[in-house]
Design a protein around this motif. Structure first.
Motif, PDB file in Angstrom:
ATOM      1  N   CYS A  74       0.853  -1.189   0.000  1.00 20.16           N
ATOM      2  CA  CYS A  74       0.000   0.000   0.000  1.00 20.16           C
ATOM      3  C   CYS A  74       0.889   1.239   0.000  1.00 20.16           C
ATOM      4  CB  CYS A  74      -0.916  -0.017   1.230  1.00 20.16           C
ATOM      5  SG  CYS A  74      -2.551   0.661   0.888  1.00 20.16           S
ATOM      6  N   THR A 103      -3.896   4.792  -1.586  1.00 25.59           N
ATOM      7  CA  THR A 103      -3.462   5.242  -0.263  1.00 25.59           C
ATOM      8  C   THR A 103      -4.631   5.308   0.715  1.00 25.59           C
ATOM      9  OG1 THR A 103      -1.715   6.547  -1.310  1.00 25.59           O
ATOM     10  CG2 THR A 103      -2.226   7.063   0.977  1.00 25.59           C
ATOM     11  N   CYS A 127      -5.420   2.062   2.671  1.00 25.57           N
ATOM     12  CA  CYS A 127      -4.364   1.364   3.407  1.00 25.57           C
ATOM     13  C   CYS A 127      -4.792   0.945   4.814  1.00 25.57           C
ATOM     14  CB  CYS A 127      -3.108   2.239   3.488  1.00 25.57           C
ATOM     15  SG  CYS A 127      -2.264   2.393   1.881  1.00 25.57           S
ATOM     16  N   TYR A 131      -6.054  -2.494   4.447  1.00 26.08           N
ATOM     17  CA  TYR A 131      -5.338  -3.455   3.606  1.00 26.08           C
ATOM     18  C   TYR A 131      -4.881  -4.673   4.408  1.00 26.08           C
ATOM     19  CZ  TYR A 131      -2.578  -5.078  -0.370  1.00 26.08           C
ATOM     20  OH  TYR A 131      -2.089  -5.810  -1.422  1.00 26.08           O
ATOM     21  N   ARG A 191       4.868  -0.558   3.453  1.00 26.74           N
ATOM     22  CA  ARG A 191       4.210   0.534   2.715  1.00 26.74           C
ATOM     23  C   ARG A 191       5.026   0.892   1.479  1.00 26.74           C
ATOM     24  NH1 ARG A 191       0.366   3.642   5.390  1.00 26.74           N
ATOM     25  NH2 ARG A 191       0.102   4.611   3.349  1.00 26.74           N
TER      26      ARG A 191
END
Length: 285
Positions: free
Chosen positions: A51, A60, A63, A66, A95
């Motif tokens: 992400c 984004t 996230c 996620y 990330r």
């Protein structure tokens, strides 16, 4: 040779707007089992992208959910329902956004077969396809490197970058698909069969490592005649083989596709199946 010795299925996945929802993946797997049971048990690699931190990427905003999507994916693949599939899950938990090109590159490093079936997790088959005939075409004709399952009727050159279709067979002029194949000048990342070495070269030629493979291709109409080297399943006027349920925008967002999708809860199974029947009436699971 057994199918598992010559073919690997590859899929890339990314953050979705519905919180932790894995219904797209579930129904894609059920659809494969329904129409292509010979692919169940073939090595199947799923590469889940990381992400991003940069807000310029629409993912984004997803996230925060996620981790739940990853956990639900792992749980789905461990379930008795899909224990007959031979799936290897590659997950980027940091990330870091690899993009479609990067996620596929990570997956392809694990491929040891000469051919791949590269798919997305939100496309359903409308019909059974003859995988053995497709692979036979690759084996007997070195001029055929790529064969895509088309979202529209072949011969419809108004869609995206198609521009021109015909039934010319390059290389030695031989192909083995009884329903025929259609030549096109377009490369697309929609579900396709491809030679593994050819695909690796395609990934290496990307202008940026995160770009989708189709970004390495010249889609201009003026270049079409020079790029008539790709193929679609089915001869001219063959009905659409695939249907797109669009995991990023439908049925999760009421906004137009041109805008960012909104974050919502995962729909119920009943609502999701109703959506599929409306969107992909010929698909089965």
């Amino acid at each position: 040779a057994p199918l598992h010795d010559i073919l690997t299925i590859v899929m890339a996945s990314s953050p979705r707007p519905a919180k932790g929802c894995v219904l797209h993946l579930k129904y894609t797997l059920l659809n494969i089992r329904k129409f292509q049971p010979e692919l169940v048990g073939v090595k199947f690699i799923i590469s889940m992208d990381g992400c991003p931190t940069d807000p310029k990427f629409e993912e984004t905003q997803f996230c925060g959910f996620y981790g739940l999507q990853i956990n639900n994916t792992e749980e789905l693949l461990r379930s008795d329902e899909f224990k007959d599939f031979n799936i290897e899950l590659i997950v980027e938990r940091n990330r870091i956004r690899h993009g479609l090109g990067g996620a596929l590159t990570r997956a392809v490093k694990h491929v040891k077969t000469p051919f791949m079936y590269v798919i997305q997790d939100d496309f359903l088959l409308n019909q059974r396809i003859k995988v053995d005939e497709i692979l036979a075409s690759f084996r007997v004709n070195p001029g055929i490197n790529y064969l895509r399952l088309f979202l529209h009727r072949t011969g419809d050159t108004t869609k995206f970058w198609e521009h021109k279709h015909d039934e010319v067979i390059i290389g030695n002029g031989i192909q083995c698909v009884k329903e025929g194949i259609t030549r096109t000048c377009n490369w697309s990342d929609n579900n396709h069969f491809v030679r593994t070495d050819y695909y690796r070269n395609m990934l290496e030629s990307l202008p940026e490592s995160t770009m989708p493979p189709e970004a390495s291709f010249n889609h201009k109409k003026t270049e079409c005649d020079d790029n008539m080297k790709q193929y679609l399943y089915g001869g001219l006027n063959h009905q659409a083989v695939l249907c797109h349920i669009d995991g990023k925008y439908r049925p999760f967002s009421k906004r137009p596709r041109s805008r960012l999708p909104s974050i919502i809860d995962c729909p119920s199974v009943a609502d999701y199946e109703k959506f599929i029947r409306r969107t992909c009436p010929r698909a089965e699971w």
